[in-house]
Design a protein around this motif. Structure first.
Motif, PDB file in Angstrom:
ATOM      1  N   GLY A   3      -7.754  -1.423  -7.158  1.00 38.05           N
ATOM      2  CA  GLY A   3      -7.165  -1.577  -5.838  1.00 38.05           C
ATOM      3  C   GLY A   3      -5.657  -1.614  -5.833  1.00 38.05           C
ATOM      4  N   GLY A   4      -5.057  -2.084  -6.887  1.00 36.08           N
ATOM      5  CA  GLY A   4      -3.609  -2.178  -6.944  1.00 36.08           C
ATOM      6  C   GLY A   4      -3.077  -3.252  -6.009  1.00 36.08           C
ATOM      7  N   LEU A   5      -1.786  -3.178  -5.773  1.00 33.02           N
ATOM      8  CA  LEU A   5      -1.110  -4.171  -4.945  1.00 33.02           C
ATOM      9  C   LEU A   5      -1.048  -3.664  -3.503  1.00 33.02           C
ATOM     10  CD1 LEU A   5       0.050  -6.934  -5.279  1.00 33.02           C
ATOM     11  CD2 LEU A   5       2.257  -5.921  -5.770  1.00 33.02           C
ATOM     12  N   THR A   6      -2.166  -3.719  -2.829  1.00 25.81           N
ATOM     13  CA  THR A   6      -2.274  -3.262  -1.445  1.00 25.81           C
ATOM     14  C   THR A   6      -1.918  -4.404  -0.499  1.00 25.81           C
ATOM     15  OG1 THR A   6      -4.582  -3.933  -1.293  1.00 25.81           O
ATOM     16  CG2 THR A   6      -4.137  -1.678  -2.087  1.00 25.81           C
ATOM     17  N   SER A   7      -1.775  -4.064   0.764  1.00 28.81           N
ATOM     18  CA  SER A   7      -1.522  -5.087   1.781  1.00 28.81           C
ATOM     19  C   SER A   7      -2.647  -6.114   1.797  1.00 28.81           C
ATOM     20  CB  SER A   7      -1.397  -4.459   3.168  1.00 28.81           C
ATOM     21  OG  SER A   7      -0.298  -3.610   3.222  1.00 28.81           O
ATOM     22  N   GLN A   8      -3.868  -5.640   1.624  1.00 33.48           N
ATOM     23  CA  GLN A   8      -5.025  -6.545   1.618  1.00 33.48           C
ATOM     24  C   GLN A   8      -4.982  -7.466   0.404  1.00 33.48           C
ATOM     25  OE1 GLN A   8      -7.284  -6.914   4.158  1.00 33.48           O
ATOM     26  NE2 GLN A   8      -7.828  -8.729   2.986  1.00 33.48           N
ATOM     27  N   ALA A   9      -4.574  -6.937  -0.753  1.00 30.47           N
ATOM     28  CA  ALA A   9      -4.474  -7.760  -1.960  1.00 30.47           C
ATOM     29  C   ALA A   9      -3.412  -8.845  -1.781  1.00 30.47           C
ATOM     30  CB  ALA A   9      -4.148  -6.887  -3.177  1.00 30.47           C
ATOM     31  N   LEU A  10      -2.298  -8.496  -1.150  1.00 24.80           N
ATOM     32  CA  LEU A  10      -1.253  -9.492  -0.878  1.00 24.80           C
ATOM     33  C   LEU A  10      -1.757 -10.567   0.071  1.00 24.80           C
ATOM     34  CD1 LEU A  10       1.848  -7.160  -0.468  1.00 24.80           C
ATOM     35  CD2 LEU A  10       1.462  -8.805  -2.309  1.00 24.80           C
ATOM     36  N   ALA A  11      -2.443 -10.158   1.127  1.00 26.00           N
ATOM     37  CA  ALA A  11      -2.978 -11.115   2.094  1.00 26.00           C
ATOM     38  C   ALA A  11      -4.017 -12.034   1.444  1.00 26.00           C
ATOM     39  CB  ALA A  11      -3.590 -10.375   3.283  1.00 26.00           C
TER      40      ALA A  11
END
Length: 149
Positions: A3-11
């Motif tokens: 997934g990498g560092l996506t907006s969802q991962a940050l959230a």
């Protein structure tokens, strides 16, 4: 890393860490942080450096959890060194951001100077309105240079 560092991962990382910062006491904070680190699958290892020396390190099973893992480890170190009283949630009226208090006096209440200033301006306006007998301003919103110039 899928997934990498996506907006969802940050959230997701922010939501998981917020639970630790919003703990009502040190015991709950410790349990929340321990559960976060355990759920992520992070564990200590002994690694061998290129020169053959041993060093302490951390191993993470799911690299998509690297941000939450790194933040959790850093928070764990900070809590061990400085205690639970040095972390918290911003007391700004419309803010839910977190902070780590590194001030000399240990009395930080806001995530940033911006939130602190907004709160002070709102309090000043409220006092001024009360003294003049008119209704106070709605909210603590302060116009910034970036808004509608």
């Amino acid at each position: 890393m899928s997934g990498g560092l996506t907006s969802q991962a940050l959230a997701d990382a922010a939501d998981r860490l917020h639970e630790v910062f919003s703990s009502p006491d040190s015991e709950t904070c410790a349990h929340s942080l321990t559960r976060l680190l355990s759920d992520i699958g992070i564990h200590p290892v002994v690694d061998v450096a290129a020169d053959g020396t041993l060093r302490a390190a951390w191993c993470l099973e799911d690299t998509d959890q690297a941000l939450a893992g790194a933040a959790g480890i850093d928070l764990r170190e900070h809590l061990a060194d400085h205690g639970f009283a040095r972390i918290g949630i911003c007391t700004g009226a419309r803010c839910a951001d977190v902070y780590i208090d590194q001030s000399p006096g240990g009395r930080r209440r806001f995530c940033s100077v911006t939130c602190q200033n907004r709160t002070r301006v709102a309090a000043f306006r409220s006092r001024k309105a009360a003294a003049s007998g008119r209704a106070p301003d709605r909210g603590d919103r302060v116009r910034t240079d970036r808004e509608g110039t």
